[in-house]
Scaffold this active site. Structure first.
Site, PDB file in Angstrom:
ATOM      1  N   TYR A  16       0.868  -1.185   0.000  1.00 22.85           N
ATOM      2  CA  TYR A  16       0.000   0.000   0.000  1.00 22.85           C
ATOM      3  C   TYR A  16       0.894   1.221   0.000  1.00 22.85           C
ATOM      4  CZ  TYR A  16      -3.751   3.114   1.677  1.00 22.85           C
ATOM      5  OH  TYR A  16      -4.678   4.112   1.821  1.00 22.85           O
ATOM      6  N   TYR A 170     -11.619  -4.897   7.496  1.00 25.97           N
ATOM      7  CA  TYR A 170     -10.306  -4.453   7.958  1.00 25.97           C
ATOM      8  C   TYR A 170     -10.412  -3.299   8.956  1.00 25.97           C
ATOM      9  CZ  TYR A 170      -5.742  -2.364   8.141  1.00 25.97           C
ATOM     10  OH  TYR A 170      -4.568  -1.852   8.617  1.00 25.97           O
ATOM     11  N   HIS A 171     -11.099  -2.255   8.531  1.00 26.74           N
ATOM     12  CA  HIS A 171     -11.128  -1.033   9.332  1.00 26.74           C
ATOM     13  C   HIS A 171     -12.000  -1.183  10.563  1.00 26.74           C
ATOM     14  CE1 HIS A 171     -10.413  -0.350   5.086  1.00 26.74           C
ATOM     15  NE2 HIS A 171      -9.493   0.501   5.496  1.00 26.74           N
ATOM     16  N   LYS A 536     -10.734  17.009  16.280  1.00 24.46           N
ATOM     17  CA  LYS A 536     -10.036  16.322  15.189  1.00 24.46           C
ATOM     18  C   LYS A 536      -9.978  17.259  13.991  1.00 24.46           C
ATOM     19  CE  LYS A 536      -9.443  12.299  13.692  1.00 24.46           C
ATOM     20  NZ  LYS A 536      -8.020  12.216  13.970  1.00 24.46           N
ATOM     21  N   ASP A 540      -8.232  13.964   8.337  1.00 22.38           N
ATOM     22  CA  ASP A 540      -7.978  12.623   8.840  1.00 22.38           C
ATOM     23  C   ASP A 540      -9.182  12.084   9.612  1.00 22.38           C
ATOM     24  OD1 ASP A 540      -6.906  10.409  10.278  1.00 22.38           O
ATOM     25  OD2 ASP A 540      -6.266  11.766  11.874  1.00 22.38           O
ATOM     26  N   HIS A 542      -9.291   9.010  11.214  1.00 19.70           N
ATOM     27  CA  HIS A 542      -8.975   7.944  12.173  1.00 19.70           C
ATOM     28  C   HIS A 542      -9.259   8.466  13.568  1.00 19.70           C
ATOM     29  CE1 HIS A 542      -6.849   6.541   8.592  1.00 19.70           C
ATOM     30  NE2 HIS A 542      -7.111   5.351   9.063  1.00 19.70           N
TER      31      HIS A 542
END
Lengths: 666, 326
Positions: A16, A170-171, A536, A540, A542
């Site tokens: 990746y 995955y996430h 935040k 981004d 996350h």
């Protein structure tokens, strides 16, 4: 050598990657292919993922950071320069803007003289998990699902070997999901998408089997690799059953659970980062050992991901891990190793039962889309992650080098002049913006306007947006323009934060009580409850860290203002003032911390509110941490700081200090 | 009180009047501050501002309803509507707090993002504090401060308990937001937890048939004639996410305000609401006995709503009469 004839073909090996600019990423891709990598996995930067041009104010500091910036067809052409697309298998981690990036890919193929019908690759195109974990959504769930189904319908008809969506568990694991939750939510997402494709009527019923066959998955593998192996076997079995029973797919090959993997990043540590190598290898075993449930494509993180951006050498090391397993070991010579194992079978059954129960709860509430919008799934994930954090805190969950065996010799790996990570060229953003401005000058503005009109028309009328998007790509429309048209039609969305979970117990209760007492005492001394704003900033998405601090802060007795992801510096400064907070805690994982902190401090000064102390958490290299502290940031927390009670104490200390109170509460 | 403090307070009051954001924020912080010296200053500030809030014709709107009805999204949509009409909006959002830690998550601003990045909007969240001064006693004085500098003041509460509802009911105009398909909303109204709202909204009308049914059920349950007299309670359908029905709702809320002004009931209602707020404060801290000592609820309300006054001064007066030194 005699065994070679019976060896399985190895999986696709990818890394990746992407950073700085299309040109730099192209050079990296060609190097990686030269090293034996067999496919490409493109990482886009956050502005590209969230539909902003590189010169948009929200893009500041983010251009080229976590991936390559793609503003228009010129960038895309450069990205695949001298890489013939008819011979490449390209995976693109792209979601909200997936139809756009695929349109650019198709347009580049046309320019290369490649028939788009022959293209092979994957668009991630799973927005549902973006609401839950990664945060690069733009539109509300309903139009997002519609865009997803448009892309699927288009490729099934026109680019038959394309994997139009990679349903991601995955996430979910990165956001804290247990194996059961991963199974349940990924499968619920897959059925939600397939149901939507069916309902859209774009595919003739007799061809629906082709759609089911093109659905692929993107899965995570954590360190508990035996259980993870069982999870993969459970996935395989459950998907086969769903495809057959729910969608009537007769052909067993069309029911195969096809999946790619990136192994776990959540468990990679900043402390003693060399240990991540063995973690990554063990995790890779989880998705390769069982032949019946083996991954089709694997990409491995680099050992230093928790420190910053990996360098080419770090990525090469990750690729070599795969090559050693596939080419040197005898793994690929055997049939399924677990066939007949009662131990494995019992675990698989347990996971299936748990996943079915959770799937039923989602169905009861009207399905996955509803459970995203009402916050149910997000709350469940935050709850699971909170449990994990408390277990690390209490030592019930051991992490070598983090909460046990912390003593270490100095690592030669991080001792070099670059501290063992890559620095993105600071000129990258400026150069990208310059080239974007030049591109806008030279294009046919009438053709651009007409293409955007046609896109708007398709979006409003419910026509498939792909043909109009491909024409936009050819005409020289930019990423921001394409997205802006759809923002105008569909509106924007903010997903539930999930932090409104009930107080999670567990962890070290005494330590928690001590923090709470200090928060309470300091509140009394200052006359009102301590207030904390968790912000935040930037693009981004996350948000694990921000969410966990918000929940912990609440449990420690703070009044916590948390508004979710993607806020502008001006918004954060304003909110801090309006809410009368005692402390601002920022969370930034994209590497744009220096720019964002600078902007927020400037906004605070403008509002005459720069007396509110600021702390920050994220993946922040130590050089940057020092710079931030020199600029007045009171504390910098990194993945090394796993004891959240300590973080709370530090916050109380800083508030006391900024109000001239003695270090210990009276 | 030192002369220096007075000068500061005067500047603060002027800043509030001028709608300066740092001043509004500082005034709200001061009203929140429980230290004795701050209480004195807060009382002085409210005296400075009395000539303004006691005659303010800005509108105070309470928005309440069960969790999940989409109140925040609806508030955001209304804010956009008002901004288009060049009105300045102040919001007080009341969120529940954790009974264990006393901490709270104030996420109400969540869905308001595009609207709050506007200099004509100011939002303060408050928790329902268990340990600090009872159940958001600060809301009333804070909303008076906001009346001094905004055209519209919204008090938004999550209607999970009597007190949250009381807070919303203390506004000039009370707007109840119902969740389609949830029987809770109907029960809520039937049980009389809410003083009859002036406007009822079924949000999420995009849910279709469910919303239509709830709309019909609510219209059936409600007595359209509001006990205040002269006002028929409208039941409206909106979709905050699709921005439909927002202008009609805004106009209806404005119509109720005009109705109060035309019948000259605005200030009367506010004095009454202030007296009831005072009563709740006394009840919270000194119980029914305290109220009896002050003459019992009916007499108390009558006495304290007789004329406009500084609420914090009235509170101190009550404490003195209860012979409790402050």
């Amino acid at each position: 050598m005699s065994k070679d004839s019976t060896r399985e073909r190895p999986w696709l090996m990818r890394t990746y990657s992407g950073h700085s600019s299309a040109r730099a990423s192209n050079a990296l891709y060609r190097t990686n292919l030269g090293k034996g990598q067999t496919g490409l996995s493109v990482a886009f930067d956050l502005p590209t993922q969230t539909g902003y041009d590189s010169d948009h104010p929200l893009a500041r500091g983010e251009v080229g950071k976590v991936g390559v910036p793609i503003d228009h067809i010129g960038d895309m052409e450069l990205l695949f320069d001298q890489i013939p697309l008819d011979q490449m298998n390209t995976s693109m981690t792209i979601n909200a803007t997936a139809p756009w990036l695929l349109a650019l890919y198709v347009a580049v193929a046309e320019k290369q003289g490649v028939d788009p019908a022959t293209l092979q690759g994957t668009t991630q195109n799973d927005v549902i998990k973006e609401y839950l974990s990664r945060g690069t959504y733009i539109f509300p769930p309903e139009p997002s699902v519609r865009l997803t189904t448009d892309l699927i319908s288009y490729t099934v008809a026109n680019i038959p070997r394309w994997n139009p969506t990679n349903i991601c568990s995955y996430h979910l694991q990165e956001a804290g999901a247990t194996p059961t939750q991963e199974l349940a939510y990924a499968l619920c997402t897959a059925t939600a998408i397939l149901d939507a494709v069916q309902a859209s009527g774009q595919i003739a019923p007799e061809r629906f089997q082709d759609v089911v066959a093109r659905i692929s998955f993107f899965v995570n593998a954590g360190i508990r690799f035996v259980e993870e192996t069982c999870k993969m076997r459970a996935f395989t079995r459950m998907w086969d059953e769903i495809a057959q029973q729910r969608y009537g797919v007769e052909d067993p090959k069309a029911r195969r659970f096809r999946y790619g993997v990136q192994v776990n990043s959540l468990g990679l540590t900043e402390a003693q980062p060399e240990n991540n190598v063995q973690r990554i290898v063990l995790e890779m075993l989880a998705v390769t050992l069982s032949r019946d449930a083996r991954a089709r494509a694997i990409q491995l993180p680099a050992w230093n991901e928790a420190l910053g951006l990996p360098r080419p050498w770090d990525q090469q090391w990750a690729l070599r891990m795969q090559q050693v397993l596939a080419l040197e070991t005898d793994l690929l010579e055997y049939d399924d190793l677990f066939e007949g194992s009662t131990v494995i079978e019992a675990k698989v059954q347990e996971l299936i039962a748990g996943a079915r129960a959770e799937m039923a709860r989602v169905a009861e509430q009207g399905g996955m889309v509803q459970c995203v919008d009402n916050g149910y799934v997000k709350r469940e994930l935050v709850q699971s992650h909170t449990r994990r954090m408390r277990d690390i805190e209490s030592g019930a969950l051991k992490i070598v080098g983090v909460n046990c065996f912390e003593k270490t010799a100095e690592s030669p790996l991080t001792a070099g002049g670059d501290s063992g990570i890559m620095k993105v060229d600071e000129r990258a953003e400026r150069e990208q913006i310059e080239s974007l401005l030049a591109f806008r000058q030279q294009r046919d503005s009438q053709r651009v306007a007409a293409a955007l009109d046609a896109l708007r028309h398709a979006a409003v009328n419910g026509d498939n947006v792909m043909p109009a998007s491909i024409e936009c790509a050819r005409a020289g429309v930019t990423t921001g323009e394409w997205s802006e048209v759809l923002r105008g039609v569909f509106g924007e969305y903010r997903a539930p934060t999930g932090v409104d979970i009930s107080t999670a117990s567990g962890g070290d209760e005494d330590a928690m009580a001590a923090v709470r007492a200090r928060v309470l005492a300091t509140s009394a001394e200052l006359g009102r409850p301590l207030r904390l704003l968790i912000g935040k900033p930037g693009l981004d998405g996350h948000s694990n860290g921000a969410e966990q601090i918000a929940v912990k802060g609440r449990d420690a007795g703070f009044e916590v203002v948390y508004e979710g992801i993607r806020l502008t510096p001006a918004h954060i400064a304003r909110a801090a003032q309006e809410e009368g907070v005692h402390l601002i805690g920022l969370s930034v994982l994209s590497g744009s911390h220096l720019e964002l902190v600078e902007d927020i401090q400037q906004e605070m000064r403008k509002l005459n509110a720069d007396d509110v102390p600021l702390v920050i958490g994220g993946i922040i290299p130590s050089d940057d941490a020092q710079q931030l502290q020199e600029r007045g940031v009171k504390a910098v927390f990194t993945p090394k700081d796993v004891d959240m009670n300590q973080i709370m104490h530090r916050m109380v200390d800083i508030i006391r200090q900024s109000h001239g109170l003695p270090a210990t509460a009276a | 009180m030192t002369p220096g403090v007075t000068a500061d307070l005067q500047a603060l009051a002027e800043g509030v009047r001028a709608g300066q954001r740092p001043a509004v924020a500082a005034a709200l912080n001061l009203l929140d501050d429980q230290r004795a010296v701050s209480r004195t200053q807060a009382t002085a500030l409210m005296t400075q501002l009395l000539p303004h809030y006691s005659v303010s014709t800005a509108q105070m709107i309470g928005i309440t309803g069960p969790p999940g009805a989409g109140k925040s999204s609806l508030t955001a949509a209304l804010i956009s509507h008002w901004l288009e009409h060049k009105q300045r909006v102040g919001v007080i959002a009341v969120d529940p707090s954790s009974p264990v830690s006393g901490g709270a998550l104030l996420g109400d601003r969540l869905r308001m993002t595009s609207e709050v990045d506007n200099q004509h909007v100011f939002i303060r969240s408050l928790s329902n504090r268990g340990q600090f001064g009872g159940l958001s006693q600060e809301v009333w004085p804070m909303s008076l401060v906001m009346l001094c500098c905004f055209d519209i003041v919204i008090v938004e509460t999550v209607g999970v308990g009597q007190r949250e509802v009381d807070i919303a009911s203390s506004c000039d105009t009370t707007c109840f937001v119902a969740q389609p398909g949830s029987g809770d909303s109907i029960q809520f109204l039937k049980a009389g937890i809410l003083e009859v709202p002036h406007v009822v909204v079924v949000n999420k009308e995009d849910m279709g048939a469910v919303a239509t049914r709830t709309l019909a059920e609510l219209s059936g349950v409600l007595n359209p004639n509001h006990p205040d007299g002269g006002w028929t309670v409208p039941v409206l359908a909106t979709s905050a996410t699709r921005r439909s029905g927002i202008a009609p709702l805004g106009n209806t809320l404005a119509a109720h305000h005009q109705h109060l002004l035309a019948t000259q009931r605005l200030q009367v209602r506010r004095r009454e609401h202030q007296a009831r707020w005072l009563l709740r404060c006394i009840e919270d801290e000194y119980g029914k006995k305290g109220v009896l000592q002050l003459g019992g609820a009916p007499a108390f309300i009558k006495e304290f709503s007789a004329h406009s006054a500084n609420p914090l001064e009235q509170y101190s007066a009550c404490l003195q009469r209860l012979s409790i030194t402050h």
